[in-house]
Scaffold this motif. Structure first.
Motif, PDB file in Angstrom:
ATOM      1  N   MET A 107       5.866  57.082  17.914  1.00 28.15           N
ATOM      2  CA  MET A 107       5.380  57.216  19.277  1.00 28.15           C
ATOM      3  C   MET A 107       6.463  57.787  20.202  1.00 28.15           C
ATOM      4  N   LYS A 108       7.699  57.309  20.018  1.00 22.79           N
ATOM      5  CA  LYS A 108       8.800  57.801  20.836  1.00 22.79           C
ATOM      6  C   LYS A 108       9.070  59.279  20.570  1.00 22.79           C
ATOM      7  N   LYS A 109       8.895  59.688  19.322  1.00 26.83           N
ATOM      8  CA  LYS A 109       9.106  61.088  18.966  1.00 26.83           C
ATOM      9  C   LYS A 109       8.107  61.987  19.684  1.00 26.83           C
ATOM     10  N   LYS A 110       6.876  61.522  19.802  1.00 26.78           N
ATOM     11  CA  LYS A 110       5.840  62.291  20.493  1.00 26.78           C
ATOM     12  C   LYS A 110       6.238  62.549  21.949  1.00 26.78           C
ATOM     13  N   TYR A 111       6.694  61.513  22.634  1.00 28.13           N
ATOM     14  CA  TYR A 111       7.126  61.654  24.032  1.00 28.13           C
ATOM     15  C   TYR A 111       8.356  62.547  24.149  1.00 28.13           C
ATOM     16  N   LEU A 112       9.246  62.435  23.210  1.00 24.63           N
ATOM     17  CA  LEU A 112      10.443  63.269  23.207  1.00 24.63           C
ATOM     18  C   LEU A 112      10.063  64.746  23.072  1.00 24.63           C
ATOM     19  N   TYR A 113       9.136  65.057  22.177  1.00 32.82           N
ATOM     20  CA  TYR A 113       8.683  66.435  21.998  1.00 32.82           C
ATOM     21  C   TYR A 113       8.016  66.962  23.270  1.00 32.82           C
ATOM     22  N   ILE A 114       7.204  66.148  23.903  1.00 33.15           N
ATOM     23  CA  ILE A 114       6.533  66.564  25.142  1.00 33.15           C
ATOM     24  C   ILE A 114       7.557  66.844  26.239  1.00 33.15           C
ATOM     25  N   VAL A 115       8.548  65.980  26.376  1.00 32.98           N
ATOM     26  CA  VAL A 115       9.592  66.173  27.385  1.00 32.98           C
ATOM     27  C   VAL A 115      10.381  67.442  27.106  1.00 32.98           C
ATOM     28  N   ILE A 116      10.727  67.659  25.851  1.00 33.41           N
ATOM     29  CA  ILE A 116      11.481  68.860  25.473  1.00 33.41           C
ATOM     30  C   ILE A 116      10.674  70.121  25.775  1.00 33.41           C
ATOM     31  N   LEU A 117       9.380  70.082  25.592  1.00 31.72           N
ATOM     32  CA  LEU A 117       8.538  71.240  25.878  1.00 31.72           C
ATOM     33  C   LEU A 117       8.352  71.465  27.381  1.00 31.72           C
ATOM     34  N   LEU A 118       8.353  70.412  28.170  1.00 32.49           N
ATOM     35  CA  LEU A 118       8.130  70.538  29.605  1.00 32.49           C
ATOM     36  C   LEU A 118       9.383  70.929  30.383  1.00 32.49           C
ATOM     37  N   ILE A 119      10.557  70.601  29.901  1.00 27.07           N
ATOM     38  CA  ILE A 119      11.800  70.914  30.611  1.00 27.07           C
ATOM     39  C   ILE A 119      11.937  72.415  30.885  1.00 27.07           C
ATOM     40  N   PRO A 120      11.713  73.295  29.915  1.00 19.27           N
ATOM     41  CA  PRO A 120      11.839  74.732  30.220  1.00 19.27           C
ATOM     42  C   PRO A 120      10.884  75.205  31.333  1.00 19.27           C
ATOM     43  N   LEU A 121       9.726  74.582  31.440  1.00 18.07           N
ATOM     44  CA  LEU A 121       8.798  74.968  32.509  1.00 18.07           C
ATOM     45  C   LEU A 121       9.377  74.690  33.888  1.00 18.07           C
ATOM     46  N   PHE A 122      10.111  73.618  34.030  1.00 18.56           N
ATOM     47  CA  PHE A 122      10.671  73.254  35.322  1.00 18.56           C
ATOM     48  C   PHE A 122      11.972  73.988  35.609  1.00 18.56           C
ATOM     49  N   VAL A 123      12.653  74.452  34.597  1.00 13.47           N
ATOM     50  CA  VAL A 123      13.934  75.117  34.768  1.00 13.47           C
ATOM     51  C   VAL A 123      13.752  76.614  35.039  1.00 13.47           C
ATOM     52  N   THR A 124      12.793  77.220  34.365  1.00 13.17           N
ATOM     53  CA  THR A 124      12.597  78.655  34.525  1.00 13.17           C
ATOM     54  C   THR A 124      11.768  78.958  35.760  1.00 13.17           C
TER      55      THR A 124
END
Length: 162
Positions: free
Chosen positions: A1-18
């Motif tokens: 379950m924690k891995k799922k949230y980690l993957y989602i966070v990793i995918l969303l970070i570039p959206l907020f940075v770029t």
């Protein structure tokens, strides 16, 4: 379950940075800020003029778009551009003309420390101003009523014939 949230966070970070820009009708969404049309039809020109006054070190190059010949302007030529800008009135700023050529005859590249502007010089009558990374439509200028000595088309033509 924690891995799922980690993957989602990793995918969303570039959206907020770029950076992202989306245009929807009259509205522009840029980095999640929504803004309507540009404030006025001399918005970019006003910013360019502020930079010309405030910065002491900048360079201007002119490009002949037909022959791709480029020259750097001397301080004397830069003074002509500054005088041109002083002679502009609000009535010189117009909407995009219908009879505007597709391709400008000359392009002026004005490079400051942090910004770069482009002036498209179409003919003796029309030009446009915009920054290198602008999100709004260009400023269009009708040079009618401006002294012939300050006409940017004449300046560019003269410089390319030298």
């Amino acid at each position: 379950m924690k891995k799922k949230y980690l993957y989602i966070v990793i995918l969303l970070i570039p959206l907020f940075v770029t950076s992202c820009t989306i245009k929807l009708g009259n509205y522009t969404i840029n980095n999640f800020n929504v803004s309507k049309k540009k404030a006025n039809n001399y918005y970019y020109t006003n910013n360019l003029l502020k930079n010309l006054k405030m910065e002491s070190s900048f360079k201007i190059n002119v490009l002949d778009t037909n022959f791709y010949k480029e020259k750097e302007l001397s301080q004397e030529d830069i003074e002509i551009i500054k005088n041109f800008s002083k002679s502009l009135k609000i009535s010189n700023f117009i909407e995009k003309p219908k009879e505007l050529p597709e391709k400008p005859s000359y392009k002026l590249f004005i490079t400051f420390k942090k910004e770069k502007y482009i002036i498209n010089v179409y003919n003796e009558k029309y030009l446009s101003v915009y920054p290198w990374d602008g999100i709004y439509p260009m400023d269009y200028i009708d040079m009618e009523g401006i002294q012939a000595h300050y006409n940017l088309f004449s300046l560019c033509k003269y410089l390319m014939e030298k």
